[in-house]
Design an enzyme around this catalytic site. Structure first.
Site, short mmCIF file in Angstrom:
data_model
loop_
_atom_site.label_atom_id
_atom_site.label_comp_id
_atom_site.label_asym_id
_atom_site.label_seq_id
_atom_site.Cartn_x
_atom_site.Cartn_y
_atom_site.Cartn_z
N GLN A 1 0.83 -1.21 0.00
CA GLN A 1 0.00 0.00 0.00
C GLN A 1 0.87 1.27 0.00
O GLN A 1 0.43 2.32 0.47
CB GLN A 1 -0.95 -0.01 1.21
CG GLN A 1 -2.12 -0.97 1.06
CD GLN A 1 -3.08 -0.55 -0.06
OE1 GLN A 1 -3.14 0.60 -0.45
NE2 GLN A 1 -3.83 -1.51 -0.58
N SER A 2 2.06 1.18 -0.55
CA SER A 2 2.99 2.31 -0.54
C SER A 2 2.43 3.56 -1.22
O SER A 2 2.00 3.51 -2.38
CB SER A 2 4.27 1.87 -1.26
OG SER A 2 5.05 2.99 -1.63
N ASN A 3 2.45 4.67 -0.51
CA ASN A 3 2.07 5.96 -1.10
C ASN A 3 3.10 6.39 -2.13
O ASN A 3 2.78 6.99 -3.15
CB ASN A 3 1.98 7.04 -0.02
CG ASN A 3 0.88 6.75 0.98
OD1 ASN A 3 -0.25 6.49 0.59
ND2 ASN A 3 1.21 6.80 2.27
#
Ligand SMILES: *Cc1c(COP(=O)(O)O)cnc(C)c1O
Length: 341
Positions: A71-73
């Protein structure tokens, strides 16, 4: 001095958190809305990517490679930027199980990123190799890949948040007051590192404090000190920057860059990176309802919660003005199943 491309909507505004400040009966708390640097690449990562993209494009890059949590921004921001520029993006994402098509992972797909999923063990021990292998493969296909490290956290990435110190100083002039302390969540390190670089280069009097949302303070102090060492060579003393006096060109042994002088308040990681406790969700809900501001569960929710707990403990003088940097990440609200109704 390194140069950058301009993709973000800047400067981001500063607002007062009126009700939160009043309810704590402590320092005045302000928030800098770096969650509003732009919708698709909202958050802090775009400020670092502006510098890394300049280098990438100067090197003739026609493919971007980066990595991060599922879920890396940062990965989502890179995927969005690649789509905007017409440059293919290759993401190496850490996740043992087949992920749900939600949040940033969904957005990575919408932006057309090429996604490779690897195990947590491989990510921890072999990710450098895996990124290099991918780069070699792309080179064999005639491409010129550019590798962006996790969170765009390297010496060059730091300059994005060095610039924020300059931006804050200009905003302070307009506001007619200055902040005593600037607070930010820390995850891969270069946001806090960049602010420290800015403090050194602009002789900024405010304190810079990070709240770690993973690992522990010591780990980050060392990591950030190394990132700062990496940043120094980019400061070319032969090309004077118009607004930075020579006296503020920092050397590698600048006291602010020593691990023990990097201020990080530990104790708010909770159950670990990306895992939220009920108390953190309730805090996030409280801020949404009382200030009309969405925090994210992974970074800003934990860091601002930590700041309010520290204020309650009396860590900060009541006469202070504190500026909290909202680093974004709001798409992180979508994936988890929340205990709230
Ligand atoms: C990456 C990130 C951070 C942490 O910034 P680092 O420079 O990696 O320490 C904080 N908040 C959000 C929303 C992020 O995506």
């Amino acid at each position: 001095m390194p140069t950058k491309r301009s993709y973000a909507t800047l400067p981001t505004k500063i607002e007062k958190l009126d009700r939160l400040s009043k309810s704590l009966e402590g320092p005045e708390i302000y928030i800098k809305r770096d969650d509003q640097t732009g919708l698709e690449f909202s958050g802090n990562k775009i400020r670092k990517l502006e510098y890394l993209m300049e280098e990438a494009l100067q090197e003739g890059a026609d493919a971007l490679i980066t990595c991060g949590a599922i879920q890396s921004n940062h990965c989502r921001a890179t995927a969005a930027l690649g789509a905007k520029l017409g440059i293919p993006v290759y993401l190496v994402l850490k996740e043992n199980r087949e992920p749900e098509m939600i949040g940033n992972y969904l957005l990575d797909h919408l932006f057309g990123a090429d996604i490779q999923r690897i195990s947590e063990a491989d990510y921890q021990h072999r990710r450098g190799e895996i990124l290099e292998e991918l780069a070699t493969q792309l080179k064999q296909e005639g491409k010129t890949p550019y590798i962006i490290p996790e969170g765009a956290s390297n010496g060059l990435g730091c300059f994005g948040y060095r610039d924020v110190i300059e931006e804050i100083q200009q905003q302070e002039k307009a506001l007619g007051f200055s902040f005593d302390t600037v607070v930010v969540p820390t995850g891969s390190g270069s946001t806090l590192g960049g602010l420290i670089l800015g403090k050194a280069m602009y002789d900024y009097p405010g304190e810079i404090i990070g709240f770690n949302i993973a690992a522990d303070a010591k780990t980050f102090q060392h990591r950030i000190s190394l990132i700062l060492q990496e940043a120094i060579p980019y400061i070319d003393t032969h090309i004077p920057d118009t607004h930075i006096p020579d006296t503020h060109i920092p050397e590698a042994d600048h006291p602010l860059f020593a691990p023990e002088n990097i201020q990080i308040i530990d104790g708010y990681v909770g159950e670990g990176y990306g895992k939220s406790r009920k108390v953190e969700w309730h805090f996030l809900q409280h801020i949404a309802r009382s200030e009309g501001i969405l925090l994210d569960p992974v970074y800003t929710g934990k860091a601002l919660y930590g700041l309010t707990e520290e204020i309650k403990k009396g860590t900060f003088d009541n006469t202070q003005r504190i500026l909290f940097i909202h680093t974004g990440g709001v798409f992180g609200l979508i994936p988890p199943s929340t205990p709230l109704r």
